[in-house]
Each structure stands twice: as structure tokens, then as C-alpha cells.
Design an enzyme around this catalytic site. Structure first.
Site, PDB file in Angstrom:
ATOM      1  N   TYR A  66       0.841  -1.217   0.000  1.00 46.75           N
ATOM      2  CA  TYR A  66       0.000   0.000   0.000  1.00 46.75           C
ATOM      3  C   TYR A  66       0.867   1.254   0.000  1.00 46.75           C
ATOM      4  O   TYR A  66       0.559   2.228  -0.685  1.00 46.75           O
ATOM      5  CB  TYR A  66      -0.975  -0.016   1.187  1.00 46.75           C
ATOM      6  N   ARG A  69       1.964   1.827  -3.471  1.00 47.80           N
ATOM      7  CA  ARG A  69       0.864   2.349  -4.316  1.00 47.80           C
ATOM      8  C   ARG A  69       0.563   3.808  -3.962  1.00 47.80           C
ATOM      9  O   ARG A  69       0.285   4.625  -4.838  1.00 47.80           O
ATOM     10  CB  ARG A  69      -0.385   1.475  -4.148  1.00 47.80           C
ATOM     11  N   VAL A 103      -9.698   3.869  -5.236  1.00 50.99           N
ATOM     12  CA  VAL A 103      -9.285   4.321  -3.900  1.00 50.99           C
ATOM     13  C   VAL A 103      -8.215   5.414  -4.019  1.00 50.99           C
ATOM     14  O   VAL A 103      -7.659   5.853  -3.012  1.00 50.99           O
ATOM     15  CB  VAL A 103      -8.737   3.130  -3.079  1.00 50.99           C
ATOM     16  N   HIS A 119     -15.063   1.833  -2.175  1.00 50.62           N
ATOM     17  CA  HIS A 119     -14.010   0.979  -1.609  1.00 50.62           C
ATOM     18  C   HIS A 119     -13.031   1.751  -0.744  1.00 50.62           C
ATOM     19  O   HIS A 119     -11.940   1.260  -0.452  1.00 50.62           O
ATOM     20  CB  HIS A 119     -13.257   0.263  -2.750  1.00 50.62           C
ATOM     21  N   THR A 189     -14.082  -0.092 -15.963  1.00 45.55           N
ATOM     22  CA  THR A 189     -14.151  -1.204 -15.009  1.00 45.55           C
ATOM     23  C   THR A 189     -14.390  -2.508 -15.760  1.00 45.55           C
ATOM     24  O   THR A 189     -15.127  -2.560 -16.724  1.00 45.55           O
ATOM     25  CB  THR A 189     -15.253  -0.997 -13.946  1.00 45.55           C
ATOM     26  N   SER A 190     -13.710  -3.555 -15.274  1.00 41.31           N
ATOM     27  CA  SER A 190     -13.876  -4.876 -15.909  1.00 41.31           C
ATOM     28  C   SER A 190     -15.221  -5.474 -15.507  1.00 41.31           C
ATOM     29  O   SER A 190     -15.670  -6.461 -16.081  1.00 41.31           O
ATOM     30  CB  SER A 190     -12.728  -5.794 -15.478  1.00 41.31           C
ATOM     31  N   ASN A 211     -14.933   1.715 -22.492  1.00 44.51           N
ATOM     32  CA  ASN A 211     -13.834   0.818 -22.144  1.00 44.51           C
ATOM     33  C   ASN A 211     -13.182   0.356 -23.449  1.00 44.51           C
ATOM     34  O   ASN A 211     -13.897  -0.079 -24.362  1.00 44.51           O
ATOM     35  CB  ASN A 211     -14.386  -0.394 -21.371  1.00 44.51           C
ATOM     36  N   PRO A 212     -11.845   0.391 -23.536  1.00 50.99           N
ATOM     37  CA  PRO A 212     -11.204  -0.069 -24.782  1.00 50.99           C
ATOM     38  C   PRO A 212     -11.325  -1.579 -24.985  1.00 50.99           C
ATOM     39  O   PRO A 212     -11.129  -2.080 -26.085  1.00 50.99           O
ATOM     40  CB  PRO A 212      -9.739   0.358 -24.612  1.00 50.99           C
ATOM     41  N   GLU A 213     -11.648  -2.290 -23.900  1.00 49.98           N
ATOM     42  CA  GLU A 213     -11.741  -3.763 -23.962  1.00 49.98           C
ATOM     43  C   GLU A 213     -13.158  -4.236 -23.614  1.00 49.98           C
ATOM     44  O   GLU A 213     -13.906  -3.513 -22.943  1.00 49.98           O
ATOM     45  CB  GLU A 213     -10.788  -4.368 -22.905  1.00 49.98           C
TER      46      GLU A 213
HETATM   47  C1  BV8 Z   1     -18.242  -8.046  -0.180  1.00 50.08           C
HETATM   48  C2  BV8 Z   1      -9.890  -1.726  -2.433  1.00 50.08           C
HETATM   49  C3  BV8 Z   1     -19.531  -9.170   1.419  1.00 50.08           C
HETATM   50  C4  BV8 Z   1      -8.659  -2.487  -2.050  1.00 50.08           C
HETATM   51  C5  BV8 Z   1     -11.173  -3.246  -3.858  1.00 50.08           C
HETATM   52  C6  BV8 Z   1     -21.265 -11.276  -5.245  1.00 50.08           C
HETATM   53  C7  BV8 Z   1     -21.838 -10.368  -4.363  1.00 50.08           C
HETATM   54  C8  BV8 Z   1     -21.079  -9.831  -3.328  1.00 50.08           C
HETATM   55  C9  BV8 Z   1     -19.718 -10.163  -3.184  1.00 50.08           C
HETATM   56  C10 BV8 Z   1     -19.154 -11.052  -4.063  1.00 50.08           C
HETATM   57  C11 BV8 Z   1     -19.923 -11.606  -5.089  1.00 50.08           C
HETATM   58  N1  BV8 Z   1     -19.114 -12.437  -5.772  1.00 50.08           N
HETATM   59  C12 BV8 Z   1     -17.870 -12.406  -5.232  1.00 50.08           C
HETATM   60  C13 BV8 Z   1     -17.875 -11.590  -4.187  1.00 50.08           C
HETATM   61  C14 BV8 Z   1     -16.721 -11.317  -3.339  1.00 50.08           C
HETATM   62  C15 BV8 Z   1     -15.860 -10.154  -3.856  1.00 50.08           C
HETATM   63  C16 BV8 Z   1     -15.753 -10.111  -5.355  1.00 50.08           C
HETATM   64  O1  BV8 Z   1     -16.422  -9.341  -6.010  1.00 50.08           O
HETATM   65  N2  BV8 Z   1     -14.879 -10.933  -5.900  1.00 50.08           N
HETATM   66  C17 BV8 Z   1     -14.699 -10.962  -7.333  1.00 50.08           C
HETATM   67  C18 BV8 Z   1     -13.296 -10.563  -7.693  1.00 50.08           C
HETATM   68  C19 BV8 Z   1     -15.032 -12.370  -7.796  1.00 50.08           C
HETATM   69  N3  BV8 Z   1     -16.404  -8.914  -3.378  1.00 50.08           N
HETATM   70  C20 BV8 Z   1     -16.038  -8.488  -2.156  1.00 50.08           C
HETATM   71  O2  BV8 Z   1     -15.324  -9.133  -1.418  1.00 50.08           O
HETATM   72  C21 BV8 Z   1     -16.601  -7.163  -1.699  1.00 50.08           C
HETATM   73  N4  BV8 Z   1     -17.143  -7.335  -0.385  1.00 50.08           N
HETATM   74  O3  BV8 Z   1     -18.938  -8.431  -1.054  1.00 50.08           O
HETATM   75  O4  BV8 Z   1     -18.449  -8.304   1.123  1.00 50.08           O
HETATM   76  C22 BV8 Z   1     -19.851  -8.918   2.828  1.00 50.08           C
HETATM   77  C23 BV8 Z   1     -21.109  -8.448   3.145  1.00 50.08           C
HETATM   78  C24 BV8 Z   1     -21.413  -8.247   4.487  1.00 50.08           C
HETATM   79  C25 BV8 Z   1     -20.453  -8.492   5.477  1.00 50.08           C
HETATM   80  C26 BV8 Z   1     -19.178  -8.947   5.128  1.00 50.08           C
HETATM   81  C27 BV8 Z   1     -18.871  -9.176   3.802  1.00 50.08           C
HETATM   82  C28 BV8 Z   1     -15.509  -6.119  -1.547  1.00 50.08           C
HETATM   83  C29 BV8 Z   1     -14.878  -5.820  -2.863  1.00 50.08           C
HETATM   84  C30 BV8 Z   1     -13.953  -4.603  -2.701  1.00 50.08           C
HETATM   85  C31 BV8 Z   1     -12.525  -5.042  -2.860  1.00 50.08           C
HETATM   86  N5  BV8 Z   1     -11.628  -3.882  -2.819  1.00 50.08           N
HETATM   87  N6  BV8 Z   1     -10.373  -2.174  -3.756  1.00 50.08           N
HETATM   88  C32 BV8 Z   1      -7.466  -2.076  -2.865  1.00 50.08           C
HETATM   89  O5  BV8 Z   1      -7.619  -1.337  -3.861  1.00 50.08           O
HETATM   90  O6  BV8 Z   1      -6.368  -2.508  -2.484  1.00 50.08           O
HETATM   91  S1  BV8 Z   1     -11.665  -3.737  -5.372  1.00 50.08           S
HETATM   92  C33 BV8 Z   1     -10.539  -3.336  -6.575  1.00 50.08           C
HETATM   93  O7  BV8 Z   1     -11.086  -3.890  -7.753  1.00 50.08           O
HETATM   94  C34 BV8 Z   1     -10.318  -1.874  -6.906  1.00 50.08           C
HETATM   95  O8  BV8 Z   1     -11.059  -0.994  -6.125  1.00 50.08           O
HETATM   96  C35 BV8 Z   1     -10.810  -1.795  -8.355  1.00 50.08           C
HETATM   97  O9  BV8 Z   1     -11.350  -0.574  -8.698  1.00 50.08           O
HETATM   98  C36 BV8 Z   1     -11.842  -2.830  -8.302  1.00 50.08           C
HETATM   99  C37 BV8 Z   1     -12.528  -3.326  -9.495  1.00 50.08           C
HETATM  100  O10 BV8 Z   1     -11.629  -3.537 -10.502  1.00 50.08           O
HETATM  101  P1  BV8 Z   1     -11.724  -2.530 -11.744  1.00 50.08           P
HETATM  102  O11 BV8 Z   1     -11.885  -1.157 -11.234  1.00 50.08           O
HETATM  103  O12 BV8 Z   1     -12.746  -3.032 -12.676  1.00 50.08           O
HETATM  104  O13 BV8 Z   1     -10.294  -2.635 -12.313  1.00 50.08           O
HETATM  105  P2  BV8 Z   1      -9.745  -3.744 -13.300  1.00 50.08           P
HETATM  106  O14 BV8 Z   1      -8.268  -3.645 -13.266  1.00 50.08           O
HETATM  107  O15 BV8 Z   1     -10.429  -5.040 -13.025  1.00 50.08           O
HETATM  108  O16 BV8 Z   1     -10.281  -3.279 -14.734  1.00 50.08           O
HETATM  109  C38 BV8 Z   1      -9.789  -2.098 -15.317  1.00 50.08           C
HETATM  110  C39 BV8 Z   1     -10.649  -1.861 -16.539  1.00 50.08           C
HETATM  111  O17 BV8 Z   1     -10.243  -0.626 -17.101  1.00 50.08           O
HETATM  112  C40 BV8 Z   1     -10.465  -2.912 -17.610  1.00 50.08           C
HETATM  113  O18 BV8 Z   1     -11.733  -3.290 -18.106  1.00 50.08           O
HETATM  114  C41 BV8 Z   1      -9.686  -2.177 -18.702  1.00 50.08           C
HETATM  115  O19 BV8 Z   1     -10.049  -2.613 -20.009  1.00 50.08           O
HETATM  116  C42 BV8 Z   1     -10.147  -0.777 -18.497  1.00 50.08           C
HETATM  117  N7  BV8 Z   1      -9.230   0.272 -18.958  1.00 50.08           N
HETATM  118  C43 BV8 Z   1      -7.877   0.235 -19.048  1.00 50.08           C
HETATM  119  N8  BV8 Z   1      -7.421   1.424 -19.488  1.00 50.08           N
HETATM  120  C44 BV8 Z   1      -8.515   2.231 -19.653  1.00 50.08           C
HETATM  121  C45 BV8 Z   1      -9.666   1.494 -19.324  1.00 50.08           C
HETATM  122  N9  BV8 Z   1     -10.903   2.013 -19.395  1.00 50.08           N
HETATM  123  C46 BV8 Z   1     -11.022   3.290 -19.810  1.00 50.08           C
HETATM  124  N10 BV8 Z   1      -9.966   4.069 -20.136  1.00 50.08           N
HETATM  125  C47 BV8 Z   1      -8.710   3.570 -20.088  1.00 50.08           C
HETATM  126  N11 BV8 Z   1      -7.651   4.338 -20.432  1.00 50.08           N
END
Ligand code: BV8
Length: 239
Positions: A66, A69, A103, A119, A189-190, A211-213
Site C-alpha cells: 500500500y 501504491r 481508492v 471501496h 471497469t472490468s 472501455n477499450p476492452e
Molecule cells: C463483499 C480496495 C460481502 C482495495 C477493492 C457477489 C456479491 C457480493 C460479493 C461477491 C460476489 N461475488 C464475489 C464476491 C466477493 C468479492 C468479489 O467481487 N470478488 C470478485 C473478484 C469475484 N467482493 C467483495 O469481497 C466485496 N465485499 O462483497 O463483502 C460482505 C457483506 C457483508 C459483510 C461482510 C462481507 C468487496 C470488494 C472490494 C474489494 N476492494 N479495492 C485495494 O484497492 O487494495 S476492489 C478493486 O477492484 C479496486 O477498487 C478496483 O477498482 C476494483 C474493481 O476492478 P476494476 O476497477 O474493474 O479494475 P480492473 O483492473 O479489473 O479493470 C480495469 C478496466 O479498465 C479494464 O476493463 C480495462 O479494459 C479498463 N481500462 C484500461 N485502461 C482504460 C480502461 N478504461 C477506460 N480508459 C482507459 N484508459
């Protein structure tokens, strides 16, 4: 659908909700959440590092990730996409609700107000365990991580880790904005992280993706604009 078509949707919308992800900050030089990790953390998946379990198992490694970052983010600037959102909201008070998964605080630094930060914020810390009388945030023992020099309670980044609940009020406000919007822009966002990504499926109005992808939300979109945040958002948000 073209950028011009979605721009007309923006012009006709009484209320626009915007959901942003890590791609929003890519053109500011902030690696996205799924970009390959570098350095010490190259062999780890962020989803494994961004958890309480990982922090308790190896506090200094996660804390240093962290810190690394934070340092990277401190050195970058908001981009034209961040600025376009902030300026639109200033020209049209009350018409745009900005919801971010990020964040990095770049929306706030660009001048956006009332940002719904689902987040948390990487620049802030909080206590890992419920603080006792001895835990004084202003007098922590230096270290990675800093901790209470009396009971050893550690400081942790004030972000939402995987497996942790999102801030209830913030998420409720985001759901309400999704349910009341005429248009939702889903930018950078993905669409893989829930419950944030689910907001794009809750939106009352049309959904336009920038999103480019391809993303996991493309099937929920009324329009998919294959472009980047810093180039497309200024076009969509011009008056
Ligand atoms: C929770 C902080 C429950 C930390 C982050 C269904 C329902 C509920 C929960 C779940 C569920 N299924 C699974 C879960 C669990 C989990 C989850 O979602 N897992 C996934 C991965 C399978 N979710 C959780 O755990 C959440 N909590 O549900 O708790 C609960 C309820 C009650 C009591 C207790 C518990 C918490 C999730 C939060 C995690 N923390 N961040 C840190 O940053 O260190 S999430 C993290 O991922 C970042 O914040 C980030 O923003 C986020 C999402 O990713 P993206 O933003 O989409 O980023 P990514 O890299 O994936 O994609 C980038 C995109 O940008 C791409 O598409 C790319 O093509 C595009 N791009 C690139 N360049 C550009 C562009 N677009 C435009 N312009 C460009 N130039």
C-alpha cells in the site's frame, strides 16, 4: 451507437449516474487493478493481497504494497476524464452522481464533490482491531505497519478489502442513484468486482460503457463505446 449518440443521451438525461473503475485512472499513469503487479508483489494476485487475512499473515508485506501504491498515486495528476466529470457536475448541479470503485482519490483531486467512494481511500488509515483507550492515532509507534506502542494494535489502510462489507450508507446512496438515473455511464471497469459491478444491472435508465476492452457488463449495456476515459468522457460531457 456512436459517441455523439451517447452524448445526446447525456444531454437529454435529467439524472446521470457514473460508475468508474481503475481504468479511469490508467491515463493518469496509475496501473489498473488487473495490470500485472510489479516488483516484490509480481507473484501475487491483488485479490490475495487486498484481504484482512493477507494483512494479518504478513502485515509488513501488505503494508509496504500500500505504501508503494500511495507513493505512485501521490506522483500523478487527474486526467481529462476526471476533469470532464468534475466540470460537468459544476455546470449542472445535482444532475450527476459519481460512484467510484477507485481508492486513488483522483476524482476528488479533480474537483468532484460528493463522490461515492465504495471501496474507501488508500490515503487514509484506520485501526485493524477495535481501538482501546491506549490507541492514539496521533502517537503511533513508527513501523510497517505503524501500531499502538501499548497494545500493538496495527494501523491498516482505510480501504474495503475483499470479503469486507462496503460502507453501508455510501452503497445505499449508490444504489439509489442507480435506481433513479436516466443514464448510467460505466467507465474503466472490468465489471468483475461485486457488489459494485451489480450497480450497472440495477440502473433504471440506459447503460453506456466506456472501455477499450470487452467487459463482464457489456451484455447489460445499451451502448458500448470502445475508447478510453480521457478521450471519450470529454466528448460525452461537453455542453
Ligand atoms: C463483499 C480496495 C460481502 C482495495 C477493492 C457477489 C456479491 C457480493 C460479493 C461477491 C460476489 N461475488 C464475489 C464476491 C466477493 C468479492 C468479489 O467481487 N470478488 C470478485 C473478484 C469475484 N467482493 C467483495 O469481497 C466485496 N465485499 O462483497 O463483502 C460482505 C457483506 C457483508 C459483510 C461482510 C462481507 C468487496 C470488494 C472490494 C474489494 N476492494 N479495492 C485495494 O484497492 O487494495 S476492489 C478493486 O477492484 C479496486 O477498487 C478496483 O477498482 C476494483 C474493481 O476492478 P476494476 O476497477 O474493474 O479494475 P480492473 O483492473 O479489473 O479493470 C480495469 C478496466 O479498465 C479494464 O476493463 C480495462 O479494459 C479498463 N481500462 C484500461 N485502461 C482504460 C480502461 N478504461 C477506460 N480508459 C482507459 N484508459
Amino acid at each position: 451507437m456512436s459517441n455523439r449518440g451517447v452524448r445526446d443521451w447525456v444531454r437529454g438525461a435529467k439524472h446521470v449516474a457514473v460508475l468508474t473503475g481503475a481504468g479511469m485512472s490508467a491515463e493518469s499513469g496509475v496501473p489498473t487493478f488487473r495490470d500485472a503487479q510489479t516488483g516484490l508483489w509480481a507473484k501475487f494476485d491483488p485479490q490475495q493481497l487486498a484481504t484482512e487475512e493477507a494483512f494479518r499473515a504478513n502485515p509488513s508485506m501488505v503494508w509496504d504494497w500500500y505504501a508503494f501504491r500511495r507513493e505512485a498515486i501521490a506522483g500523478v495528476q487527474p486526467n481529462a476524464g476526471h476533469r470532464a466529470l468534475a466540470e460537468f457536475a459544476k455546470r449542472h448541479p445535482g444532475r450527476l452522481t459519481l460512484i467510484t470503485q477507485n481508492v486513488d482519490g483522483l476524482h476528488q483531486r479533480a474537483g468532484s464533490e460528493g463522490v461515492l467512494a465504495l471501496h474507501g481511500n488508500i490515503a487514509q488509515d484506520r485501526w485493524l482491531d477495535t481501538p482501546r483507550d491506549c490507541c492514539n492515532a496521533d502517537a503511533v509507534a513508527a513501523g510497517s505497519p505503524p501500531c499502538c506502542d501499548r497494545c500493538g494494535n496495527m494501523r491498516r489502510p482505510a480501504v474495503v478489502w475483499f470479503g469486507e462489507a462496503l460502507p453501508q450508507l455510501v452503497f445505499a446512496q449508490a444504489e439509489q442513484a442507480a435506481r433513479h438515473c436516466d443514464l448510467m455511464l460505466v467507465v474503466g471497469t472490468s465489471g468483475l468486482v461485486y457488489p459494485a459491478a451489480g450497480l450497472a444491472r440495477t440502473a433504471r435508465g440506459r447503460v453506456a460503457i466506456v472501455n477499450p476492452e470487452p467487459t463482464a457488463l457489456d451484455d447489460a449495456a445499451d451502448a458500448v463505446l470502445r475508447g478510453t476515459a480521457a478521450t471519450v468522457l470529454p466528448q460525452l460531457l461537453e455542453d
